[in-house]
Write a protein that holds these residues in place. Sequence first.
Motif, PDB file in Angstrom:
ATOM      1  N   THR A  59       0.853  -1.423  -0.136  1.00 21.36           N
ATOM      2  CA  THR A  59       0.033   0.050   0.122  1.00 21.36           C
ATOM      3  C   THR A  59       0.750   1.267  -0.029  1.00 21.36           C
ATOM      4  O   THR A  59       0.403   2.328  -0.619  1.00 21.36           O
ATOM      5  N   TYR A  60       1.969   1.331   0.452  1.00 16.79           N
ATOM      6  CA  TYR A  60       2.726   2.341   0.733  1.00 16.79           C
ATOM      7  C   TYR A  60       4.393   2.173   0.307  1.00 16.79           C
ATOM      8  O   TYR A  60       5.238   1.673   1.146  1.00 16.79           O
ATOM      9  N   PRO A  61       4.448   2.231  -1.094  1.00 21.42           N
ATOM     10  CA  PRO A  61       5.836   1.967  -1.639  1.00 21.42           C
ATOM     11  C   PRO A  61       6.939   2.806  -1.281  1.00 21.42           C
ATOM     12  O   PRO A  61       8.112   2.259  -1.344  1.00 21.42           O
ATOM     13  N   GLU A  62       6.419   3.754  -0.390  1.00 22.92           N
ATOM     14  CA  GLU A  62       7.770   4.492  -0.124  1.00 22.92           C
ATOM     15  C   GLU A  62       8.329   4.349   1.234  1.00 22.92           C
ATOM     16  O   GLU A  62       9.341   4.676   1.698  1.00 22.92           O
ATOM     17  N   ILE A  63       7.553   3.255   1.859  1.00 26.46           N
ATOM     18  CA  ILE A  63       8.075   2.725   3.071  1.00 26.46           C
ATOM     19  C   ILE A  63       8.874   1.470   2.560  1.00 26.46           C
ATOM     20  O   ILE A  63       8.729   0.572   1.667  1.00 26.46           O
ATOM     21  N   GLY A  73      19.088   0.166   6.618  1.00 22.21           N
ATOM     22  CA  GLY A  73      18.745   1.149   5.673  1.00 22.21           C
ATOM     23  C   GLY A  73      17.760   2.033   6.361  1.00 22.21           C
ATOM     24  O   GLY A  73      17.765   2.025   7.372  1.00 22.21           O
ATOM     25  N   SER A  74      17.211   2.815   5.510  1.00 23.42           N
ATOM     26  CA  SER A  74      16.244   3.902   5.817  1.00 23.42           C
ATOM     27  C   SER A  74      14.808   3.434   5.791  1.00 23.42           C
ATOM     28  O   SER A  74      14.580   2.465   4.871  1.00 23.42           O
ATOM     29  N   MET A  75      13.993   3.973   6.553  1.00 16.97           N
ATOM     30  CA  MET A  75      12.597   3.615   6.563  1.00 16.97           C
ATOM     31  C   MET A  75      11.898   3.836   5.193  1.00 16.97           C
ATOM     32  O   MET A  75      11.134   3.176   4.537  1.00 16.97           O
ATOM     33  N   LEU A  76      12.428   5.095   4.557  1.00 10.67           N
ATOM     34  CA  LEU A  76      11.863   5.552   3.228  1.00 10.67           C
ATOM     35  C   LEU A  76      12.799   5.234   2.091  1.00 10.67           C
ATOM     36  O   LEU A  76      14.219   5.317   2.304  1.00 10.67           O
ATOM     37  N   ARG A  77      12.250   4.805   1.076  1.00  7.98           N
ATOM     38  CA  ARG A  77      13.008   4.444  -0.054  1.00  7.98           C
ATOM     39  C   ARG A  77      13.702   5.943  -0.590  1.00  7.98           C
ATOM     40  O   ARG A  77      13.094   7.054  -0.536  1.00  7.98           O
ATOM     41  N   ASN A  78      14.847   5.895  -1.031  1.00 15.79           N
ATOM     42  CA  ASN A  78      15.560   7.086  -1.801  1.00 15.79           C
ATOM     43  C   ASN A  78      15.607   8.216  -0.607  1.00 15.79           C
ATOM     44  O   ASN A  78      15.544   9.355  -0.964  1.00 15.79           O
ATOM     45  N   SER A  79      15.812   7.839   0.613  1.00 11.28           N
ATOM     46  CA  SER A  79      16.010   9.067   1.530  1.00 11.28           C
ATOM     47  C   SER A  79      17.271   8.639   2.547  1.00 11.28           C
ATOM     48  O   SER A  79      17.837   7.734   2.140  1.00 11.28           O
ATOM     49  N   SER A  80      17.733   9.735   3.352  1.00  8.37           N
ATOM     50  CA  SER A  80      18.807   9.456   3.898  1.00  8.37           C
ATOM     51  C   SER A  80      18.567   8.840   5.177  1.00  8.37           C
ATOM     52  O   SER A  80      17.458   8.490   5.698  1.00  8.37           O
ATOM     53  N   ILE A  81      19.803   8.110   5.597  1.00  9.80           N
ATOM     54  CA  ILE A  81      19.562   7.224   6.774  1.00  9.80           C
ATOM     55  C   ILE A  81      19.424   8.095   7.942  1.00  9.80           C
ATOM     56  O   ILE A  81      18.682   7.581   9.041  1.00  9.80           O
ATOM     57  N   GLU A  82      19.535   9.510   7.760  1.00  8.52           N
ATOM     58  CA  GLU A  82      19.157  10.191   9.045  1.00  8.52           C
ATOM     59  C   GLU A  82      17.656  10.084   9.421  1.00  8.52           C
ATOM     60  O   GLU A  82      17.349  10.052  10.692  1.00  8.52           O
ATOM     61  N   VAL A  83      16.812   9.804   8.509  1.00 13.69           N
ATOM     62  CA  VAL A  83      15.458   9.821   8.889  1.00 13.69           C
ATOM     63  C   VAL A  83      15.432   8.787   9.861  1.00 13.69           C
ATOM     64  O   VAL A  83      14.523   8.493  10.695  1.00 13.69           O
ATOM     65  N   ASN A  84      15.726   7.500   9.429  1.00 13.64           N
ATOM     66  CA  ASN A  84      15.671   6.161  10.135  1.00 13.64           C
ATOM     67  C   ASN A  84      16.171   6.368  11.578  1.00 13.64           C
ATOM     68  O   ASN A  84      15.703   5.964  12.665  1.00 13.64           O
ATOM     69  N   ILE A  85      17.453   7.190  11.665  1.00 15.64           N
ATOM     70  CA  ILE A  85      18.063   7.499  12.980  1.00 15.64           C
ATOM     71  C   ILE A  85      17.168   8.084  13.825  1.00 15.64           C
ATOM     72  O   ILE A  85      16.842   7.947  15.008  1.00 15.64           O
ATOM     73  N   ASN A  86      16.595   9.364  13.151  1.00 14.65           N
ATOM     74  CA  ASN A  86      15.709  10.120  13.990  1.00 14.65           C
ATOM     75  C   ASN A  86      14.506   9.367  14.539  1.00 14.65           C
ATOM     76  O   ASN A  86      14.301   9.760  15.731  1.00 14.65           O
ATOM     77  N   TYR A  87      14.008   8.634  14.085  1.00 12.25           N
ATOM     78  CA  TYR A  87      12.823   7.716  14.223  1.00 12.25           C
ATOM     79  C   TYR A  87      13.241   6.917  15.738  1.00 12.25           C
ATOM     80  O   TYR A  87      12.557   6.685  16.582  1.00 12.25           O
ATOM     81  N   LYS A  88      14.490   6.208  15.212  1.00  9.20           N
ATOM     82  CA  LYS A  88      14.840   5.335  16.366  1.00  9.20           C
ATOM     83  C   LYS A  88      15.200   6.230  17.607  1.00  9.20           C
ATOM     84  O   LYS A  88      14.911   5.638  18.855  1.00  9.20           O
ATOM     85  N   GLU A  89      15.912   7.342  17.417  1.00 12.97           N
ATOM     86  CA  GLU A  89      16.094   8.301  18.680  1.00 12.97           C
ATOM     87  C   GLU A  89      14.752   8.486  19.338  1.00 12.97           C
ATOM     88  O   GLU A  89      14.754   8.634  20.531  1.00 12.97           O
ATOM     89  N   LEU A  90      13.947   9.077  18.646  1.00  9.36           N
ATOM     90  CA  LEU A  90      12.554   9.393  19.186  1.00  9.36           C
ATOM     91  C   LEU A  90      11.713   8.285  19.937  1.00  9.36           C
ATOM     92  O   LEU A  90      11.317   8.506  21.040  1.00  9.36           O
ATOM     93  N   ALA A  91      11.960   7.262  19.454  1.00 11.57           N
ATOM     94  CA  ALA A  91      11.327   5.970  19.981  1.00 11.57           C
ATOM     95  C   ALA A  91      12.017   5.613  21.223  1.00 11.57           C
ATOM     96  O   ALA A  91      11.248   5.318  22.581  1.00 11.57           O
ATOM     97  N   GLU A  92      13.439   5.749  21.328  1.00 13.60           N
ATOM     98  CA  GLU A  92      14.030   5.610  22.654  1.00 13.60           C
ATOM     99  C   GLU A  92      13.617   6.578  23.570  1.00 13.60           C
ATOM    100  O   GLU A  92      13.482   6.394  24.729  1.00 13.60           O
TER     101      GLU A  92
END
Length: 118
Positions: A59-63, A73-92
Amino acid sequence: MNDLTVRFLDAYEYLKFKKIVTGTKDFANKLNISTSLVTEICKKRTNAGITPIQNLVNTYPEIDANWLLTGKGSMLRNSSIEVNINYKELAEARLEIIDLKEEKIERLNKEIEGLKNL
């Protein structure tokens, strides 16, 4: 709760933040699964199974499916690794806040019991 379910919830939070979905009912409808299943996953009572995960990716090909399945890798296709790290830091950070609040509640309950004994 397994890591795959945590990433599933991270994707859900991202979709809510971007206003792509409005809540659990909307998310469930778009994934063609029951609202109660999404609620149980969100309340951390059950893990996300193959159907919700497969439907999320379809349903969400951007994931990024690789990120969802492996955490690499990153949560979003063709995005920087920083997005993934920010979400991990937010969860922590959220977990840390929850732990601090639980400790404060425990201290206050002990204080209340002490005051009752006076």
